[in-house]
Design an enzyme around this catalytic site. Structure first.
Site, mmCIF file in Angstrom:
data_model
loop_
_atom_site.group_PDB
_atom_site.id
_atom_site.type_symbol
_atom_site.label_atom_id
_atom_site.label_comp_id
_atom_site.label_asym_id
_atom_site.label_seq_id
_atom_site.Cartn_x
_atom_site.Cartn_y
_atom_site.Cartn_z
ATOM 1 N N ARG A 38 0.823 -1.203 0.000
ATOM 2 C CA ARG A 38 0.000 0.000 0.000
ATOM 3 C C ARG A 38 0.866 1.265 0.000
ATOM 4 O O ARG A 38 0.637 2.188 -0.776
ATOM 5 C CB ARG A 38 -0.921 -0.021 1.230
ATOM 6 N N THR A 92 -11.835 -0.992 12.713
ATOM 7 C CA THR A 92 -12.311 -1.658 13.934
ATOM 8 C C THR A 92 -13.398 -2.654 13.523
ATOM 9 O O THR A 92 -14.583 -2.348 13.562
ATOM 10 C CB THR A 92 -12.871 -0.647 14.954
ATOM 11 N N CYS A 267 -18.968 -0.279 8.328
ATOM 12 C CA CYS A 267 -19.597 0.683 9.249
ATOM 13 C C CYS A 267 -20.977 0.215 9.695
ATOM 14 O O CYS A 267 -21.151 -0.261 10.806
ATOM 15 C CB CYS A 267 -19.698 2.064 8.599
ATOM 16 N N ARG A 338 -14.845 -5.304 1.840
ATOM 17 C CA ARG A 338 -14.858 -5.678 3.260
ATOM 18 C C ARG A 338 -16.285 -5.898 3.761
ATOM 19 O O ARG A 338 -17.158 -5.074 3.580
ATOM 20 C CB ARG A 338 -14.187 -4.594 4.103
#
Length: 427
Positions: A38, A92, A267, A338
């Site tokens: 990255r 997280t 999220c 994700r």
């Protein structure tokens, strides 16, 4: 704010990179990430998340770190020494049991603690449960640095509000909630963000208030989407068009505009579990929050079952039936895979014995393979299918006539309710 300050951004993903790029227009910024690939890409001015245009990134990049404004990207902990502010923007996630996984937060706090000096301010942006900054992160910083909190160093919390793939609501155009470990530090943290956020800031009275504000933003959206997902199930049984109902109800000024769908991502599909766990730790069982999560987590199985019902109705042999799933990212026009719930649809379809092909021009096949063990293609297959499932509303899909890719009795299921023309089933 003093322009000779140096800011370290810990984590250069969807949240950290846009923030680092923005701060680098005014300050000296060191972007730190443990992902060597990255960092090497970023040093070349390439952002594979597509959040920052390469030209925009290249304008702020510098080859050596100094007190001059610009962004220097690195994997070396030595390069983040002698900074004034440390802003932690790591993910997280939750584990396989939907329990909050604070490993990235703990590791990044250990890293910052090793270079912390007197007068530094550490700001967390990662979504957490109320109390995590002071109860989990601060003790790590104290242990690693040997310094005393609110005497030698200080902390703040400013929840990220990045919306991946959204080129309209970019980081500087979204009002920023800020907070500090003391009133004076709160003012300093607020002033730092106010110097680059054109949309303005809101200084919360405490770190816990700011943490709670963030976690309920996405919990609220999760619950509202769960409600319309339940409505979709009911209206499908009643043979009523859910989107038509929502459009009619939306004519009232205070009706909230939410649509049914698969709720994934890092999220909305994750944050409610952080709040739920904290509630359970203090002896309260959060019924509505967890009910919403159960509803939204069930939608992959529901979509697959509806597709199979259409197969039965059209007399299509289920075993070895060929299905094309359109999209695997967690949202449209974005490469982020994700916590995508499209994988639930795929798994359930395969459990019925069907053969599934996944086409997504946005997702990187190697990333999908690494994350889920699933093969994907980036070009539209030219063979025909018994069923096509639109799972993600990428712009490319909205402009394609998929009827020519269907076998004689083939069906189209539109999860997002966006396809024009013939559709055999939808939420």
């Amino acid at each position: 704010m003093k322009k000779e300050m140096k800011i370290a951004i810990i984590g250069l993903g969807y949240v950290g990179l846009p923030l680092a790029r923005l701060f680098a227009t005014k300050y000296a910024v060191v972007g730190f990430d443990i992902n060597k690939k990255r960092v090497e890409e970023l040093k070349k001015g390439i952002d594979t998340t597509l959040e920052i245009e390469n030209e925009m990134l290249q304008k702020v990049l510098v080859k050596t770190h100094s007190k001059e404004k610009g962004l220097y990207c690195t994997t070396s902990i030595q390069d983040i020494e002698q900074c004034d502010y440390y802003i932690i923007t790591v993910p997280t996630p939750v584990d396989s049991n939907n329990k909050p996984d604070l490993t990235p937060l703990v590791k990044s706090s250990e890293t910052v603690g090793k270079v912390l000096t007197k007068g530094n301010i550490v700001i967390y942006e990662s979504t957490v449960f109320p109390g995590a900054t002071e109860e989990v992160c601060i003790p790590i910083l104290e242990k690693e640095s040997g310094l005393t909190f609110n005497k030698d160093f200080f902390a703040g919390y400013s929840p990220e509000r990045i919306n991946p793939g959204d080129k309209k609501h970019t980081v500087e155009k979204i009002l920023k909630v800020t907070s500090g470990s003391t009133p004076e530090i709160g003012e300093k943290v607020n002033a730092l963000y106010a110097s680059v956020i054109t949309a303005g800031t809101h200084l919360a009275p405490s770190i816990k208030v700011a943490e709670a504000a963030k976690v309920i933003e996405n919990s609220q959206r999760d619950i509202n989407i769960a409600f319309v997902n339940e409505l979709a199930k009911i209206f499908n049984l009643l043979d009523i068009d859910t989107n038509a109902v929502l459009e009619a109800a939306g004519t009232k000024w205070n009706f909230l505009a939410f649509k049914p769908g698969l709720v994934g991502g890092h999220c909305i599909g994750v944050d409610p579990y952080y709040l739920a766990q904290k509630a359970q730790e203090v002896g309260y069982h959060p019924e509505i929050i967890l009910a919403g999560r159960r509803m939204n987590d069930s939608m992959g199985h529901y979509v697959a079952s509806e597709v199979i019902k259409l197969f039965v109705k059209n007399d299509i042999k289920i075993k070895a039936a060929k299905i094309l799933v359109l999209g695997i990212t967690f949202k449209e026009n974005c490469p982020d895979v994700r916590n995508t719930k499209v994988v639930d649809v795929i798994k359930n379809l395969e459990d019925f014995g069907t053969e599934v092909t996944i086409f997504d021009p946005w997702a990187t096949p190697s990333e999908v393979k690494k994350e889920y063990g699933i093969e994907t293609v980036i070009k539209m297959p030219q063979n025909k299918f018994d069923g096509i499932v639109l799972a993600v509303a990428h712009q490319e899909f909205l402009e394609t006539n998929f009827n020519k890719y269907l076998n004689e009795k083939g069906i189209i299921y539109d999860v997002k309710g966006v396809l024009k023309g013939r559709v055999d089933g939808k939420l």
